[in-house]
Enzyme design. Structure first.
Site, short mmCIF file in Angstrom:
data_model
loop_
_atom_site.label_atom_id
_atom_site.label_comp_id
_atom_site.label_asym_id
_atom_site.label_seq_id
_atom_site.Cartn_x
_atom_site.Cartn_y
_atom_site.Cartn_z
N HIS A 53 0.84 -1.19 0.00
CA HIS A 53 0.00 0.00 0.00
C HIS A 53 0.88 1.25 0.00
O HIS A 53 2.08 1.18 0.30
CB HIS A 53 -0.92 -0.03 1.22
CG HIS A 53 -1.99 -1.08 1.11
ND1 HIS A 53 -2.92 -1.31 2.09
CD2 HIS A 53 -2.26 -1.97 0.12
CE1 HIS A 53 -3.73 -2.30 1.70
NE2 HIS A 53 -3.35 -2.71 0.52
N GLU A 55 1.17 3.78 2.02
CA GLU A 55 1.83 4.11 3.29
C GLU A 55 3.13 3.32 3.45
O GLU A 55 4.13 3.83 3.95
CB GLU A 55 0.92 3.77 4.47
CG GLU A 55 -0.41 4.49 4.52
CD GLU A 55 -1.52 3.69 3.84
OE1 GLU A 55 -1.30 3.15 2.73
OE2 GLU A 55 -2.62 3.60 4.42
N CYS A 87 -1.97 -1.28 7.42
CA CYS A 87 -1.10 -0.10 7.44
C CYS A 87 -1.18 0.64 8.77
O CYS A 87 -0.21 1.27 9.19
CB CYS A 87 -1.47 0.84 6.31
SG CYS A 87 -1.10 0.13 4.70
ZN ZN Z 1 -3.08 -0.43 3.84
#
Ligand code: ZN
Length: 375
Positions: A53, A55, A87
């Site tokens: 992802h 992040e 995350c």
């Molecule tokens: Zn995530």
């Protein structure tokens, strides 16, 4: 000169997210930015489903500078174990001081839990910076995740008098080159391109995009109630992207078998004489299609409009008038008795593209549907 504030960094995160439109499949596009002591120390974008992802990319870049930083992220950090670890946990682990979020995740598996998790761990969280822009960026994802049905955009290019072709069927070309390039970009940003069988019979289009990520070519969907698609059609022969034909229970099983023999998939949608378009969209959603670009013709556009199955309309107009009582128009349907019953668009945007004009809008019922889904 731009003031450096939360909006400044969120705009950067949104810009990065936007560039990944069309390559994240059913996942949203997300951008993240890490700022420590006024310096930009990490950037990240979610690039493809199943990969890290936004992040995670941004925090990896920031390394030890993530501690005590502010992280800007365009969508609420996830809190659940999906294809990748959550995350929110990673942000807590890195001892991030503050997280700024543009909008909450409408995914029922997250829906505020990521934010709660961060706050419970003592991380300061601010929600709603550039909120509208973030919602608009992920409007297709939001529709799909809250309803299970794909976001449907009708795109049409016509003359000023709303005609898709002349009375002899001649349609090349109506719009200018730049407008046609924009259409290729639009195709790239959708998971499926849908047309009525009449369009295949009349134009035999490829429905391709010049810029597709390998393995992510939009599926070509043909609405064909009686399976009259010619077996010589390019989309059955060129092998550039999957082709699915939506038809009815009544359609000829022998023809269906021959089409499947050519590599097409045949979806039975409804038992009536006409394809049940709502059922077709439900089945597309079940197959992981989160967005559909409808490219006509007028009958398919009209039927979708009548059944209130449209989320967005994008019309290109060329400075031409071609007339003709029988020449095909943008939207062909029975029509409404009173002007007050007409389909009304909101959030109108008008853009001039050389000598063409592009008009975008959202049918008013779509707003009601999104609101229902949000609560
Ligand atoms: Zn995530």
């Amino acid at each position: 000169m731009k003031v450096i504030d939360d909006e400044y960094y969120m705009a950067l995160a949104l810009d990065m997210a936007e560039r990944a439109l069309g390559q994240t499949g059913t996942n949203p596009v997300v951008g993240a930015v890490v700022v420590k002591d006024g310096a930009l120390v990490g950037l990240g974008t979610h690039l493809q489903r199943g990969t890290p992802h936004a992040e995670v990319h941004a925090l990896n870049m920031a390394g030890s500078r993530a501690e005590g930083s502010t992280v800007y992220v365009t969508l609420e950090p996830c809190s659940h174990h999906g294809l990748t670890p959550p995350c929110a946990e990673r942000l807590i682990h890195e001892k991030v001081q503050r997280v700024v979020v543009a909008c909450e995740d409408p995914n029922p598996l997250v829906a505020g839990r990521g934010i709660e998790m961060l706050r419970a761990a003592g991380v300061e969280v601010k929600v709603g910076v550039l909120h509208e822009r973030a919602l608009k960026l992920n409007r297709r994802f939001i529709k799909f995740i809250t309803t299970g049905m794909p976001y449907v955009t009708i795109k049409s290019a016509s003359t000023l008098d709303g005609k898709l072709a002349s009375r002899t069927g001649d349609s090349k070309w109506i719009s200018n080159e730049k407008a046609r390039e924009i259409v290729h970009t639009m195709r790239h940003r959708h998971q499926a391109i849908m047309v009525g069988v009449s369009t295949i019979v009349a134009d035999d289009p490829q429905l391709s995009t010049r810029m597709t990520v390998p393995g992510l070519s939009p599926v070509r969907v043909v609405a064909d109630s009686t399976l009259r698609i010619p077996e010589t059609a390019q989309i059955l022969r060129d092998g550039t992207a999957p082709t699915w034909i939506v038809t009815t229970e009544q359609a000829d099983p022998e023809k269906a078998k021959r089409l499947m023999g050519l590599g097409a998939e045949v979806l039975r949608c409804g038992s009536g004489p006409q394809v049940d378009l709502r059922e077709a969209l439900v089945q597309l959603g079940q197959r992981g299609i989160s967005s559909v670009l409808v490219e006509g013709g007028g009958r398919l556009n009209g039927s979708l409009l009548e059944r209130q199955l449209v989320d967005e309309i994008v019309l290109f107009f060329a400075p031409k008038l071609v007339g003709g009582k029988e020449s095909p128009e943008n939207f062909r349907f029975t029509g409404y008795d009173r002007m007050q019953d007409a389909v009304t668009l909101r959030d109108m945007e008008v853009e001039q593209i050389g000598d063409n004009v592009c008009i975008r809008g959202v049918p008013v019922w779509a707003q009601a549907e999104v609101k229902e889904g949000d609560h």
